[in-house]
Every structure is written in structure tokens, then in C-alpha cells.
Design an enzyme around this catalytic site. Structure first.
Site, short mmCIF file in Angstrom:
data_model
loop_
_atom_site.label_atom_id
_atom_site.label_comp_id
_atom_site.label_asym_id
_atom_site.label_seq_id
_atom_site.Cartn_x
_atom_site.Cartn_y
_atom_site.Cartn_z
N GLY A 79 2.55 5.10 -14.62
CA GLY A 79 2.66 5.47 -13.22
C GLY A 79 1.42 6.10 -12.61
O GLY A 79 1.43 6.46 -11.43
N GLU A 96 2.40 5.32 -21.18
CA GLU A 96 2.37 3.85 -21.05
C GLU A 96 1.85 3.40 -19.69
O GLU A 96 2.57 2.78 -18.93
CB GLU A 96 3.75 3.24 -21.38
CG GLU A 96 4.90 4.00 -20.82
CD GLU A 96 6.25 3.36 -21.06
OE1 GLU A 96 6.42 2.72 -22.11
OE2 GLU A 96 7.12 3.50 -20.19
N GLY A 149 -0.24 1.14 -17.03
CA GLY A 149 -0.71 -0.24 -16.87
C GLY A 149 -1.81 -0.26 -15.83
O GLY A 149 -2.97 -0.52 -16.11
N TYR A 174 4.88 -4.81 -0.87
CA TYR A 174 4.90 -3.34 -0.72
C TYR A 174 4.08 -2.86 0.48
O TYR A 174 3.86 -1.66 0.62
CB TYR A 174 4.30 -2.66 -1.96
CG TYR A 174 4.76 -3.21 -3.27
CD1 TYR A 174 6.06 -2.97 -3.73
CD2 TYR A 174 3.92 -3.97 -4.06
CE1 TYR A 174 6.48 -3.49 -4.93
CE2 TYR A 174 4.33 -4.48 -5.27
CZ TYR A 174 5.62 -4.24 -5.70
OH TYR A 174 6.02 -4.75 -6.89
N CYS A 202 3.27 -21.23 3.85
CA CYS A 202 4.05 -21.36 5.08
C CYS A 202 5.07 -20.24 5.25
O CYS A 202 6.28 -20.47 5.13
CB CYS A 202 4.73 -22.72 5.11
SG CYS A 202 3.49 -24.00 5.12
N GLU A 203 4.58 -19.06 5.44
CA GLU A 203 5.42 -17.88 5.69
C GLU A 203 4.59 -16.96 6.58
O GLU A 203 3.41 -16.74 6.31
CB GLU A 203 5.67 -17.10 4.38
CG GLU A 203 6.38 -17.85 3.31
CD GLU A 203 7.85 -17.48 3.20
OE1 GLU A 203 8.34 -16.64 3.98
OE2 GLU A 203 8.50 -18.06 2.33
#
Ligand code: LLP
Length: 427
Positions: A237, A284, A286, A327, A353-354
Site C-alpha cells: 500500500g 508486501e 507492489g 480511478y 470507442c468509449e
């Protein structure tokens, strides 16, 4: 030292001009700096010499990246049998692999037990019984930790906040005590510790301190019922910086700057609390290890203006980097070659196409023209791993740079890949 930087007006990764990588491998392409990766891991090892660092594969699981980390002494935090498989194939030993996740399939549990990994992190009462049964059928004892939901607000984006009681992750502390008691009757599990992970991209130390204090109290409660644990997995985190990460005289500065976790403070405040438990501690992370070691490079296809907006249409889209869309995440976008000091406000969008397909919105950028190359910074974590074939787009190539040398560590997909798993029904 920054390993992505401007030499004059040209963007470099280590000793290689980014343009050269594009000439060789095309766009879109992810480019990683080995030096940055090694530096990030070394920072953690130096600040937490007594802790084990288990790299969270979900951030980026390219085997070349994993091999470097396993050689540096990292363990692997995984969330699927697929990740365990890649970790093993990339050099991690089973005894430094943990396996978390709320929805482990029976086949995955079996795979993890057979491979004799360090720990399965249990996320529900039902799961520990299933693990016990599967271990029994294999004639083995499964090593497990219990993931506790401490109900602590990590003050991050709600989608990546995992330690509050409305989140699906972990087990309520009182229920966890109960499971500890019940586990004593389970012959094929060895419950030897606890796990928490309160969320991702956390930039304040306080929620971590709160979690550490919570764990100390929780361990005291366990001791009162005669349970002694040996391991704490404190989760990941650690938040990184996304704004103003690369500078050049002509680049616009983002006034609304952001911050990263203060790791020194984290170490000063958390380490003594956790060490006092006498347990082996695992972190942990990342993102902290790989985010700023990677960029995504694309090419501007068109520029166009509507009555209210400027659009830069590039060949990078939500299919290559979904974070902005999912996000509202900010990534700094810079030209690979600085050719102007003219600034404009534009949306940087992709071909998908969005309407939600954007890399940056209403962003102050240096004016771009068709053919210009652009780099999306801090894209090493949760970039390629979350890419997709939506709109039948081809997943990008990945290149690793080491000093003057570079290696293609994943080929760009081809049309054949799009059909490789399909069969034509004989209707
Ligand atoms: N451990 C567990 C149990 C996790 O669920 C995670 C991340 C980590 C460790 C590593 O967290 P990190 O150190 O990277 O923050 N896709 C999102 C992030 C999702 C994080 C999921 N869990 C993003 O792009 O921001």
C-alpha cells in the site's frame, strides 16, 4: 537519481533515448528501468533490514522483472494460482510465496498446498475448513495466516481501500479470534500468523500506525487465549508520487502537487511497534517497487478541436492503461522530444470507442502534433497487467533497459494472438 530524465530536449531511460526504443519496437510500448527497480527495492531493504519484502506480483508480473527481484532477495505476494505459477517459473522459491484473495478456487488451494508455499492467507471461516479438507486429501499440512479486516480507513480511493468493514477483504477481528480457537481442532492446517492489507496508494503514515497498534493489541488478545503466532504479514500500500515526477524548463508544473509516503517516518514509527511482537514481519508492496520504474510510450495520431475542448488522439488507450478511467488517476504525460514551449489544455484520448477512454483530462500540456511521441510517467505498476484486448486491440510490447542495453521482455501481440484461443463452431 532519476533514471527517466531529459537530456537536453530528449527523454532518456538510463543511457538510451526513448525514441530509439520506439524506432526499434514501435508504439504503444512499456519501457522499464532496471536501475530504478533495483534502487526502489534497495531503499526498502535498507530501511527495513529485518523485514521480509514480498513483492506483490499483481502490480507487474513480467518474468524478467520478477527474476531481478527474486535475485535481489524478494519474496512473492500472489493472489491466484496463475501468479504462483509465474512466480515459481521466475525463480521464487515456494517458501517465500504467500497467497491471498477472497475467492480462492479449490484447484488453486490444491496447487498452493502441493507446491508447499509459505502461506495461504485465509479470508473467511469457510475457507479454512476447505483448506483443511484439501490438505487432508493430499496428506499434507497447509500453512495459513488469517487476514484480518481491522476497520481502518486508509484514506485512499474507495476502490482500493481494503481495510474498512464494508470491504470484502479479511475477517472481522472477533470472528478471527474464534477461528484461531477452532483451528486448533483442524488437523491439516498450521495457523501461524496474521495478515492485514488496508489499501493501496496510501500516502499518510497514520493509517499504518493505527494498523500496527491494532495488530499489537490483537496479538495480546491471542496470547490471552494461549495462542502464540510467529508471523505478521503487514501488507503493501505504500503510495508513490504521480505529479511533477519529471521536470524540464518548458514543462508545465502541476500546481495541485501530490505527495508520496514518507518511508523514513513509516520505518521509524512502524518498525518498533511490529518488532516488539517478536514475530517475523513481511511487507508486501507492489506499486512502490515498480510504479516509477516504468513508462508507457505512445504516438500522437491526430489533434482536433471541438467548440469546448482540444483533443490529442494517441495510440494509447484505456486498453493499455486503465488507471485514469477506473480511478480518475493522474499520470504525468510528457513529449518524448520537447519541440515547443507553447502550452495548451487538452484531453489525451485513445482510439477505444468509449467516451471514458482517456489518459488525461483537461490537462495543461506542451502543444502536440501528429507523429509526436508521448510518455505516460509512473506507469510501471498496474499498467500492463491490467491491459486488455477490448476493441480487438493488440497488447503492447514491454522493453527492459539496463544502462546502454535493452531487451524486449514481451512481444507485441499479433492478429494471430487475437484468434489463437478461439475455435470456429461448425454450426
Ligand atoms: N497485498 C495485497 C493483499 C493487496 O491486495 C495489494 C494490492 C498489495 C499487497 C499491493 O499493494 P501496493 O503496494 O501495490 O499498493 N489497480 C489499483 C491498485 C490495486 C491494488 C490491489 N491490491 C491501482 O492501479 O491503483
Amino acid at each position: 537519481m532519476a533514471h527517466f530524465y531529459f537530456k537536453g530536449d530528449e527523454l532518456y531511460c538510463e543511457d538510451v533515448p526513448v525514441r530509439e526504443i520506439v524506432e526499434k519496437f514501435g508504439t504503444p510500448v512499456y519501457i522499464y528501468s532496471k536501475a530504478q527497480l533495483v534502487e526502489n527495492f534497495t531503499i526498502l531493504k535498507t530501511l527495513f533490514p529485518d523485514f521480509k519484502i514480498f513483492y506483490a506480483l499483481k502490480a507487474n508480473s513480467n518474468p524478467s522483472i520478477l527474476k531481478i527481484l527474486s535475485e535481489l532477495g524478494a519474496g512473492a505476494d500472489t493472489v491466484s494460482a496463475g501468479e504462483i505459477f509465474i512466480a515459481l517459473a521466475s525463480g521464487f522459491k515456494p517458501e517465500v510465496i504467500s497467497f491471498a484473495g477472497v475467492g480462492k478456487y479449490a484447484e488453486e488451494i490444491k496447487f498452493a498446498i502441493e507446491k508447499e508455499i509459505l502461506a495461504l492467507n485465509i479470508e473467511s471461516e469457510q475457507e479454512i475448513f476447505i483448506v483443511n479438507e484439501i490438505a487432508k486429501s493430499l496428506g499434507k499440512k497447509a500453512n495459513v495466516l488469517i487476514r484480518i479486516n481491522p476497520d481502518i480507513d486508509a484514506q485512499t480511493h474507495p476502490y482500493i481501500s481494503t481495510g474498512i468493514k464494508t470491504s470484502k477483504f479479511g475477517i472481522d477481528p472477533d470472528e478471527a479470534i474464534d477461528i484461531f480457537k477452532k483451528s486448533l481442532t483442524l488437523s491439516n492446517v498450521n495457523l501461524f500468523g496474521i495478515h492485514t492489507h488496508i489499501g493501496s496508494q496510501i500516502v499518510d503514515v497514520e493509517p499504518f500506525v493505527e494498523t500496527a497498534n491494532f495488530l499489537v493489541m490483537f496479538i495480546e488478545k491471542l496470547e490471552k487465549i494461549g495462542v502464540k503466532i510467529t508471523h505478521i504479514d503487514f501488507g503493501g500500500g505504500l503510495g508513490v508520487k504521480y505529479k511533477n515526477v519529471i521536470t524540464h524548463n518548458e514543462l508545465p508544473f502541476e500546481e495541485d502537487d501530490d505527495k508520496e509516503i514518507n518511508l523514513k517516518l513509516f520505518a521509524e514509527q512502524i518498525s518498533p511497534l511490529l518488532k516488539k511482537t517478536g514475530c517475523e514481519i513481511i511487507l508486501e508492496p507492489g506499486r512502490f517497487i515498480i510504479a516509477n520504474a516504468g513508462i508507457l510510450v505512445g504516438k500522437v495520431l491526430y489533434t482536433k478541436k471541438s467548440k469546448v475542448k482540444n483533443f490529442v488522439v494517441a495510440d494509447i488507450a484505456m486498453t493499455e492503461l486503465i488507471r485514469p478511467v477506473l480511478y480518475g488517476a493522474y499520470h504525468q504525460v510528457v513529449p518524448v522530444e520537447i519541440k515547443t514551449n507553447e502550452i495548451e489544455i487538452a484531453d489525451i484520448v485513445g482510439p477505444v470507442c468509449e467516451t471514458s477512454d482517456f489518459i488525461a483530462r483537461d490537462r495543461k500540456i506542451l502543444k502536440l502534433s501528429p507523429g509526436d511521441l508521448i510518455a505516460v510517467m509512473t506507469a510501471g505498476a498496474y499498467g500492463f497487467v491490467a491491459s486488455s484486448n477490448y476493441n480487438s486491440r493488440l497488447r503492447p510490447a514491454e522493453v527492459l533497459i539496463e544502462g546502454k542495453n535493452y531487451y524486449l521482455i514481451r512481444k507485441r501481440e499479433t492478429f494471430d494472438d487475437l484468434l489463437s484461443k478461439t475455435t470456429l463452431a461448425k454450426t
